[in-house]
Design a protein around this motif. Sequence first.
Motif, PDB file in Angstrom:
ATOM      1  N   GLU A 702       0.822  -1.209   0.000  1.00 22.61           N
ATOM      2  CA  GLU A 702       0.000   0.000   0.000  1.00 22.61           C
ATOM      3  C   GLU A 702       0.858   1.263   0.000  1.00 22.61           C
ATOM      4  OE1 GLU A 702      -1.896   0.741   4.018  1.00 22.61           O
ATOM      5  OE2 GLU A 702      -1.097  -1.269   4.346  1.00 22.61           O
ATOM      6  N   LEU A 705       1.658   2.060  -3.485  1.00 22.81           N
ATOM      7  CA  LEU A 705       0.494   2.695  -4.123  1.00 22.81           C
ATOM      8  C   LEU A 705       0.371   4.157  -3.684  1.00 22.81           C
ATOM      9  CD1 LEU A 705      -2.181  -0.149  -3.859  1.00 22.81           C
ATOM     10  CD2 LEU A 705      -0.941   0.598  -5.910  1.00 22.81           C
ATOM     11  N   ASP A 706       0.589   4.426  -2.390  1.00 25.60           N
ATOM     12  CA  ASP A 706       0.544   5.806  -1.892  1.00 25.60           C
ATOM     13  C   ASP A 706       1.601   6.665  -2.595  1.00 25.60           C
ATOM     14  OD1 ASP A 706      -1.485   5.137  -0.198  1.00 25.60           O
ATOM     15  OD2 ASP A 706      -0.213   4.942   1.591  1.00 25.60           O
ATOM     16  N   PHE A 708       2.928   6.138  -5.619  1.00 22.87           N
ATOM     17  CA  PHE A 708       2.515   6.384  -7.009  1.00 22.87           C
ATOM     18  C   PHE A 708       1.453   7.489  -7.068  1.00 22.87           C
ATOM     19  CE2 PHE A 708       3.491   1.635  -7.638  1.00 22.87           C
ATOM     20  CZ  PHE A 708       4.794   1.908  -8.016  1.00 22.87           C
ATOM     21  N   ASN A 709       0.481   7.402  -6.167  1.00 20.98           N
ATOM     22  CA  ASN A 709      -0.601   8.385  -6.167  1.00 20.98           C
ATOM     23  C   ASN A 709      -0.101   9.784  -5.827  1.00 20.98           C
ATOM     24  OD1 ASN A 709      -2.605   6.560  -6.880  1.00 20.98           O
ATOM     25  ND2 ASN A 709      -3.026   5.986  -4.754  1.00 20.98           N
ATOM     26  N   SER A 710       0.849   9.877  -4.884  1.00 21.23           N
ATOM     27  CA  SER A 710       1.370  11.195  -4.519  1.00 21.23           C
ATOM     28  C   SER A 710       2.141  11.820  -5.676  1.00 21.23           C
ATOM     29  CB  SER A 710       2.278  11.084  -3.283  1.00 21.23           C
ATOM     30  OG  SER A 710       3.459  10.378  -3.583  1.00 21.23           O
ATOM     31  N   LEU A 712       1.576  11.195  -8.868  1.00 19.58           N
ATOM     32  CA  LEU A 712       0.588  11.564  -9.877  1.00 19.58           C
ATOM     33  C   LEU A 712      -0.086  12.885  -9.483  1.00 19.58           C
ATOM     34  CD1 LEU A 712      -0.935  10.852 -12.444  1.00 19.58           C
ATOM     35  CD2 LEU A 712      -2.528   9.503 -11.069  1.00 19.58           C
ATOM     36  N   GLU A 713      -0.398  13.022  -8.210  1.00 15.34           N
ATOM     37  CA  GLU A 713      -1.020  14.258  -7.723  1.00 15.34           C
ATOM     38  C   GLU A 713      -0.072  15.446  -7.914  1.00 15.34           C
ATOM     39  OE1 GLU A 713      -2.861  16.092  -3.569  1.00 15.34           O
ATOM     40  OE2 GLU A 713      -2.446  13.935  -3.738  1.00 15.34           O
TER      41      GLU A 713
END
Length: 878
Positions: A702, A705-706, A708-710, A712-713
């Motif tokens: 996880e 995933l966090d 990758f998302n950060s 992307l943001e």
Amino acid sequence: MIKSGDEIRQAYLDFFKSKGHLILDSAPLVPKNDPSLLWINAGMAPFKPYFDGSLEPPKKRIATSQKCIRTNDIENVGKTARHHTYFEMLGNFSFGDYFKEEAITWGWEFVTEVLELDPDKLWITIYEEDEEAFKIWHDKVGLPEEKIVRMGKKENFWQIGTGPCGPCSEIHYDRGVEAGDSEEDVLGGEGDRYLEIWNLVFTQYNYTEAGEYRELPNKNIDTGMGLERVASILQETETNFETDLIKPIIDQVVEMTGIPYRQDEESVTAYRVIADHIRSASVAISDGALPSNEGRGYVIRRLIRRAARYGRKLGFEKPFLYKLVEKTAEIVKGVAPDLKKQLAHVKNVLKSEEESFLKTLEQGLNILEDMLSNLKSENREVLAGKEAFRLYDTYGFPLDLTEDIAAEAGIKVDEKGFEKEMAAQRKRAREAREETSFSRGEVEKIYAEFKDQIEEDNFTGYHSLKEKTEVIGLLQDNQKVKKLTKGEKGDLILAKTPFYAESGGQIGDEGIIKNDNFKVEVTNTVKKAEVFVHQVEVKEGSIEVGTEVEAVVYHNRRQATARHHSATHLLHKALKEVLGEHVNQSGSLVAPDRLRFDFTHFSALTEEELETIERKVNQAVMENYQVETEVKAIDEAKKMGATALFGEKYGEEVRVVKMGDFSMELCGGTHVEATGDIGAFKIISESGIAAGVRRIEAVTGEYALDYFNSRLELLEQTAAELKTEPDNLLQRVKQLQKEQKDLEKELEALKQKLAGSKKDELLDQLQQIEGVNLLTAELEDLDNSALRNLNDQLKDKVDSAVIVLASKGDNKVIFVASVTEDLIAKGFKAGDIISKVARTAGGGGGGRPDMAQAGGSKPEKTTEALAEVEKIVREIAG
């Protein structure tokens, strides 16, 4: 005709190959299986076992060109014509085969027929009692008696204590009276006229404890010819430093500084020290040495620091030695080919070491210079040992560095006082250790008392995260207590536990211990005296010794930690596959939210390498290998090929963790059931933490995933800020970069124009000092180019003047000086002036007599520095 260093070396080896010698490569500078030597310091050093008979040589005749390091005369390097820390020794050896006649006649044949040295310029020295050598030189070679000079034991007899020894015969080259005519310019003297180029050692005796010289049944030959010395003769250079074995490095540094090699005595010494020391350090590092605080590591550290300090005298304020490695590798490729193969590693070590040194050097140098200045003003000639120790203790200045700098100012250092302070520090450290050891020992005893009450296999956390068990101990501040109540913190010991205690890089478990009457939170789990200790805080009720409890590990946290731990095993294997088998784990941290993996490797990883490593780990994750654990005897585990992990202590039985056919390591940590449980693996950073040690930080599951998302943001936010779409972000950034460059050019043009407009205003400040026109001015925020242009424009407007301009910026100041031709003839030189001025502002520099530039790190001293110009002009004019 043979001239170059490479040609001389090859000619030597070819010659002795024709005489039946086995030609061997140079041994590494780091000795193998010889603790008596820090370095290979002579051609015969690698062959000591052959000379003493403990090993059989591969052939009785051997010849080599051996790289060597000697640092016993390091303070003379750069100040004399022939002292070096790194040099190359050509040698031919006989182990009980040929003896004096062959060694002498072949030696003469090589120097006169192969090197074509003029026999009239060659002189021979022998041991005064060696009639056999005299007859060979006189009768066989045909030298007249007056060309064969007899000398005593000190000069021509090789002996170190008891054991094999024997007389020597040396070949000397007379460079002529023009090379020197002092009292030292005699055979065996320290002058530059007569060069000893080849020493032939005839090992024919065994010196006994009784003081007797007994003939050896098997006599040996050991010779040594200095390659640099021979090159200086054939290339007709004044010193070894101008030969093609060293001068190209000096030329590169000159090109980097703009300061002529022979500008003054100080610059000559600086260039020579740098060129010599970079050869030593580069080759030694490529041979496996690394800078450290002891042994040969300290020698490397001292060489690098000494070269860096001399670099400051030439104006280098940032690491520069690593830039000389490629040139060095090209020069020494004939004897040290590994340096070329390890360029990235050697550069990395040098740069890292120099960066570390420069951080403390600036502060220490300023303090030392103040100390020396105060001593001079008080007409004192000795720096107190206490002050030298303060530099060592606070700023990492070794005593020899302080002595080097002090000697240049004519100041001695009180070594005895320094050693007294050092001894006092050792005593304090020893007492502190004893006190710590005592208190730690007492604590260990307290926790060790619980060993007998703990169940034999008390850790159950490999298979279960819950356990019904009993509280057998409670402690606060390392003292036993009977109970802990709400709000109190302490240590708790269970008869058996599912909580993993911090070990092998994996952090300890957290969780809850409870029953119907209380609840405590476990904030960490550690080992003390091999006992699992739960660090707790009571949240509800009170807990007493002997209470039955349920111990529950936080499942999600443990699982996240297991993902990162299993990922370190996959990462370790991937690193070895991509970078090589030299990679070994040297430290790790395994936590729920990240992993940190330290490993041995000597260069930064490329983007391509990191991508390949990451892909290999993720491929192993997707293969979903079963993670199997077995307990094996240590010898059996090693035979299986299991890799040992950093920090683990192994007993007779070990736990082997196997992940398919990909990874197998010895490990006591907790892991996932299959690699697919890791989910995803992402490297978030790679860096160097010490010379030869790299660090990778990564996330899994996880947390990946966090991550990758950060990212992307962040991408979307950046695109919005730049008023574009994420897909067009790169193009938008390039556009902005172009606009910025255009604006910078426009700004530069405006600065040049502004500087030119000040020309007439500055000319009004021209003053006369002792009949010399002088112009000094302090400006703001002009770069080197603008300041030089302004200086040139001012010089064009005056017929005769000394002009010195300064421009202050952020944390620095730059100076430019010029002198007209008529004043150069009167002794005014821009390079000399600027060097003294910049020193006042914490910098250095130099240049030509007509134009020079420099920099300083103390802009607040600009006015004071410019005031020095008037003093200099008065002094020269007077």
